[in-house]
Design a protein around this motif. Structure first.
Motif, PDB file in Angstrom:
ATOM      1  N   SER A  58       0.796  -1.228   0.022  1.00 33.56           N
ATOM      2  CA  SER A  58       0.024   0.020  -0.035  1.00 33.56           C
ATOM      3  C   SER A  58       0.742   1.156   0.046  1.00 33.56           C
ATOM      4  CB  SER A  58      -0.883   0.174   1.278  1.00 33.56           C
ATOM      5  OG  SER A  58      -0.252   0.038   2.214  1.00 33.56           O
ATOM      6  N   GLU A  59       2.002   0.983   0.421  1.00 30.30           N
ATOM      7  CA  GLU A  59       3.107   2.043   0.403  1.00 30.30           C
ATOM      8  C   GLU A  59       3.873   2.062  -0.862  1.00 30.30           C
ATOM      9  OE1 GLU A  59       5.326   2.568   3.911  1.00 30.30           O
ATOM     10  OE2 GLU A  59       3.611   2.565   5.251  1.00 30.30           O
ATOM     11  N   THR A  60       4.055   1.172  -1.330  1.00 33.87           N
ATOM     12  CA  THR A  60       5.145   0.877  -2.405  1.00 33.87           C
ATOM     13  C   THR A  60       4.456   1.131  -3.800  1.00 33.87           C
ATOM     14  OG1 THR A  60       6.436  -0.734  -1.091  1.00 33.87           O
ATOM     15  CG2 THR A  60       6.791  -0.501  -3.453  1.00 33.87           C
ATOM     16  N   LEU A  61       3.231   0.742  -3.981  1.00 32.70           N
ATOM     17  CA  LEU A  61       2.624   0.825  -5.309  1.00 32.70           C
ATOM     18  C   LEU A  61       2.501   2.347  -5.569  1.00 32.70           C
ATOM     19  CD1 LEU A  61       0.160  -2.177  -5.189  1.00 32.70           C
ATOM     20  CD2 LEU A  61       2.274  -1.842  -6.438  1.00 32.70           C
ATOM     21  N   PRO A  62       1.862   3.172  -4.520  1.00 26.89           N
ATOM     22  CA  PRO A  62       1.798   4.696  -4.890  1.00 26.89           C
ATOM     23  C   PRO A  62       3.312   5.175  -5.240  1.00 26.89           C
ATOM     24  CG  PRO A  62       0.461   4.270  -2.848  1.00 26.89           C
ATOM     25  CD  PRO A  62       1.297   2.882  -3.310  1.00 26.89           C
ATOM     26  N   LEU A  63       4.173   4.810  -4.755  1.00 24.10           N
ATOM     27  CA  LEU A  63       5.767   5.375  -4.914  1.00 24.10           C
ATOM     28  C   LEU A  63       5.903   4.787  -6.369  1.00 24.10           C
ATOM     29  CD1 LEU A  63       8.268   6.701  -4.138  1.00 24.10           C
ATOM     30  CD2 LEU A  63       9.035   4.463  -3.246  1.00 24.10           C
ATOM     31  N   ALA A  64       5.572   3.567  -6.836  1.00 20.68           N
ATOM     32  CA  ALA A  64       5.972   3.291  -8.151  1.00 20.68           C
ATOM     33  C   ALA A  64       5.106   4.138  -9.242  1.00 20.68           C
ATOM     34  CB  ALA A  64       5.248   1.644  -8.273  1.00 20.68           C
ATOM     35  N   VAL A  65       4.092   4.397  -8.903  1.00 20.00           N
ATOM     36  CA  VAL A  65       3.234   5.096 -10.045  1.00 20.00           C
ATOM     37  C   VAL A  65       4.080   6.504  -9.959  1.00 20.00           C
ATOM     38  CG1 VAL A  65       1.274   6.524 -10.259  1.00 20.00           C
ATOM     39  CG2 VAL A  65       1.141   3.996  -9.691  1.00 20.00           C
ATOM     40  N   GLU A  66       4.275   7.294  -8.899  1.00 18.26           N
ATOM     41  CA  GLU A  66       5.036   8.426  -8.898  1.00 18.26           C
ATOM     42  C   GLU A  66       6.558   8.429  -9.631  1.00 18.26           C
ATOM     43  OE1 GLU A  66       6.813  11.662  -5.817  1.00 18.26           O
ATOM     44  OE2 GLU A  66       5.559  10.139  -5.132  1.00 18.26           O
ATOM     45  N   LEU A  67       7.107   7.267  -9.324  1.00 19.32           N
ATOM     46  CA  LEU A  67       8.610   7.170  -9.829  1.00 19.32           C
ATOM     47  C   LEU A  67       8.409   6.857 -11.598  1.00 19.32           C
ATOM     48  CD1 LEU A  67      10.350   4.776  -7.228  1.00 19.32           C
ATOM     49  CD2 LEU A  67      10.735   7.167  -7.707  1.00 19.32           C
TER      50      LEU A  67
END
Length: 259
Positions: A44-53
């Motif tokens: 839940s923390e990693t997936l939003p970061l993936a989208v942003e990156l």
């Protein structure tokens, strides 16, 4: 053929996506309870970061660098491996010449050659690609040679009795007969290639997903590291299983193809 390939992909999707979903759910539930969230941040923390990156960061550039390397290495290694495997599989003289070299090189860990090749040719992109290409070449050559040798004599004799020349024999009998083993070795070649890709990018590159994994670990940006790990995993699944699907479509006589 396009429609059939698409059908094949759709039928495989649950088996390919399922493990990712199960892992993500288990990880989410275990994070903070069993797993230390500093080292295992929940999806839940990693997936939003993936989208942003990928939308605003440099990850597209790193992913493109990794894809370019694996595609070039596999194209070079596989094309050479298919050519050598077909000729050596059919020609006894060629096999006597090639087999000793394959027997010596195949067991050697290819990553061990990386420092030697850098010493010879410098710290260049060519060396990175050729190291992976060598591993793919050996795998494809050996499997293709085995595929050619497994062709039943009756097919060869029938072609010769019908006046097939050398070129026709290769095109109409030998290449189709070895095609299942060729695609199987291509799939394994991508798998081995991705493993080498990550190690090479960790040790001797300044771009690519392997480089991101190692640099993120050194800087302790763990969520970013997992985005790179997940990305390389997804790419590996796409290339490995995509090759298998194409092979199934092109070899319906193997019995695994379902239209």
């Amino acid at each position: 053929m396009t429609r059939l390939t698409g059908t094949r992909i759709v039928r495989r999707l649950p088996a390919l996506i399922g493990p990712f979903v199960v892992l993500a759910l288990a990880w989410e539930l275990a994070a903070g309870v069993v797993l230390d969230p500093r080292f295992f941040p929940p999806p839940s923390e990693t997936l939003p970061l993936a989208v942003e990156l990928y939308l605003h960061g440099e990850f597209v550039t790193h992913a493109a660098a990794s894809v370019r390397r694996i595609v070039l290495a596999t194209a070079i290694g596989a094309s050479a491996g298919i050519a050598v495997g077909i000729v050596a599989g059919w020609s006894h003289r060629a096999r006597l010449l090639v087999n000793p070299h394959l027997a010596v090189l195949y067991p050697l860990p290819k990553i061990a050659l990386l420092p030697v090749m850098f010493a010879l040719f410098g710290l260049t992109e060519t060396v990175r690609i050729l190291t992976m290409a060598l591993a793919v070449f050996l795998l494809v050559a050996i499997n293709t040679m085995g595929g050619v040798r497994s062709i039943e004599d009756v097919h060869i004799e029938a072609a010769l009795d019908n006046g097939a020349g050398t070129l026709e024999l290769y095109r109409e009998v030998i290449l189709p007969g070895a095609r299942p083993q060729i695609f199987s070795s291509l799939s394994m070649g991508f798998s081995v290639g991705f493993a080498l890709l990550v190690v090479i990018e960790m040790l001797a590159a300044e771009s690519g997903l392997g480089y991101v994994i190692w640099s993120s670990w050194e800087l302790f940006t763990i969520p970013r590291m997992y985005v790179a790990v997940f990305s390389i995993n997804v790419l590996g699944v796409l290339f490995v299983h995509g090759t298998e699907i194409v092979g199934d479509v092109l070899t319906p006589w193997e019995g695994t193809y379902q239209p």
